[in-house]
Design a protein around this motif. Structure first.
Motif, PDB file in Angstrom:
ATOM      1  N   ALA A 135      43.304  38.403  39.191  1.00 51.36           N
ATOM      2  CA  ALA A 135      43.741  37.594  39.805  1.00 51.36           C
ATOM      3  C   ALA A 135      41.720  37.142  39.526  1.00 51.36           C
ATOM      4  O   ALA A 135      40.867  36.404  39.674  1.00 51.36           O
ATOM      5  N   ALA A 136      41.186  38.739  39.292  1.00 51.68           N
ATOM      6  CA  ALA A 136      39.227  38.080  39.488  1.00 51.68           C
ATOM      7  C   ALA A 136      38.830  37.700  38.502  1.00 51.68           C
ATOM      8  O   ALA A 136      37.769  37.289  38.110  1.00 51.68           O
ATOM      9  N   LEU A 137      39.784  38.613  37.653  1.00 53.56           N
ATOM     10  CA  LEU A 137      39.154  38.545  35.958  1.00 53.56           C
ATOM     11  C   LEU A 137      39.277  36.693  35.327  1.00 53.56           C
ATOM     12  O   LEU A 137      38.777  36.258  34.857  1.00 53.56           O
ATOM     13  N   MET A 138      41.008  36.661  35.951  1.00 56.38           N
ATOM     14  CA  MET A 138      41.167  35.373  35.543  1.00 56.38           C
ATOM     15  C   MET A 138      41.481  34.260  36.265  1.00 56.38           C
ATOM     16  O   MET A 138      40.081  33.134  36.296  1.00 56.38           O
ATOM     17  N   GLU A 139      41.763  34.438  37.238  1.00 51.52           N
ATOM     18  CA  GLU A 139      41.904  33.322  38.800  1.00 51.52           C
ATOM     19  C   GLU A 139      42.841  33.583  39.258  1.00 51.52           C
ATOM     20  O   GLU A 139      43.650  34.671  39.452  1.00 51.52           O
TER      21      GLU A 139
END
Length: 284
Positions: A135-139
């Motif tokens: 979630a932090a890397l992508m969304e």
């Protein structure tokens, strides 16, 4: 047996072969690309009339031996040969709905993976489960609807929505091709699933690039071993990309990691601390 798709697939593979690829002389008077139908028939040791009827969608179901001979004549890869058998109805075909429920043990594994961005994707390219680092890397996928979590819809947004690569990835063109090939094999396995047929129809109607790639009839894309994200907070992050098939549910576990001690690993560690507080990409 999907006669029309089978014929179209055979024709697309035949037109990609050159005579010299199969040890035949080229000759100066070829008006169509690739091999002639009669040449494929000779190489497969079947009658030209029967092969022509196969391409035209008028032939009865071929036997497994005939399909193997045609696959050899057309120099099909293992993935292409498997797809040929699915289209011909000689391989197990999942005629129901593709599964979207993730095994609890996989959900637990996602939470336990150290410094690894991981998510589970359905056969129709919907993200079903993810961990915090993904979630932090992508969304943050939590507030999104299932339709918005579908990577096929996100990477083929239609010409009116611009060309900004999804998540700033560096291999957007390769990723688009991999999505199309995955959906083509999924449609062959789930021809009665309205979620799959509807998705393919929608993308063919709304995105010219998807329609162009779909008509190539590819069923195998080059493996993506690394991927570079251009993250708005930590900048470029290059990760190793591993995709593991969860065959019992026809799903995929995708894992992004970086070599220990590398700058990319440090970026992942920072994102792991920031979590969803990190800046995110503008939605497509």
């Amino acid at each position: 047996m999907d006669k029309q798709e089978l014929g179209a697939f055979l024709r697309s593979r035949r037109e990609r072969l050159r005579p010299r690829d199969v040890g035949l002389p080229g000759g100066p008077r070829r008006r169509t690309p690739g091999l002639r139908r009669e040449e494929v028939a000779v190489l497969a040791h079947i009658s030209t009339e029967y092969y022509v009827r196969l391409e035209q969608g008028r032939a009865p179901r071929p036997s497994g031996d005939v399909l193997a001979a045609i696959a050899g004549a057309l120099r099909l890869t293992d993935a292409e040969a498997d797809h040929l058998h699915v289209l011909a109805g000689t391989a197990p075909n999942r005629t129901g709905l593709h599964r979207r429920d993730v095994r609890p043990s996989i959900l637990a594994l996602l939470r336990r993976l150290p410094l690894t961005a991981g998510f589970v994707m359905s056969a129709a390219c919907e993200i079903l489960a993810w961990n915090d680092l993904a979630a932090a890397l992508m969304e943050d996928f939590t507030p999104l609807t299932p339709e918005q979590r579908n990577l096929a819809r996100r990477v083929f947004p239609g010409p009116e929505n611009g060309e900004e690569p999804l998540y700033g990835i560096s291999d957007a063109a390769d990723f688009r091709l991999s999505v199309v090939t995955r959906l083509r094999t999924t449609l062959a396995r789930y021809p009665a699933d309205p979620a799959v047929t509807g998705l393919v129809s929608e993308l063919r109607d709304t995105d010219p690039d998807f329609a162009r790639l779909w008509e190539r009839h590819d069923v195998q894309a080059a493996p993506m071993l690394t991927k570079t994200f251009r993250h708005p907070t930590v900048g470029e992050v290059t990760v190793d990309c591993d995709t593991l098939a969860l065959t019992d549910r026809d799903q995929y576990l995708v894992l992004y990691t970086a070599p220990p001690g590398s700058p990319d690993a440090e970026s992942l560690a920072l994102l792991n601390v920031l979590g969803t507080r990190a800046g995110h990409y503008l939605p497509s």
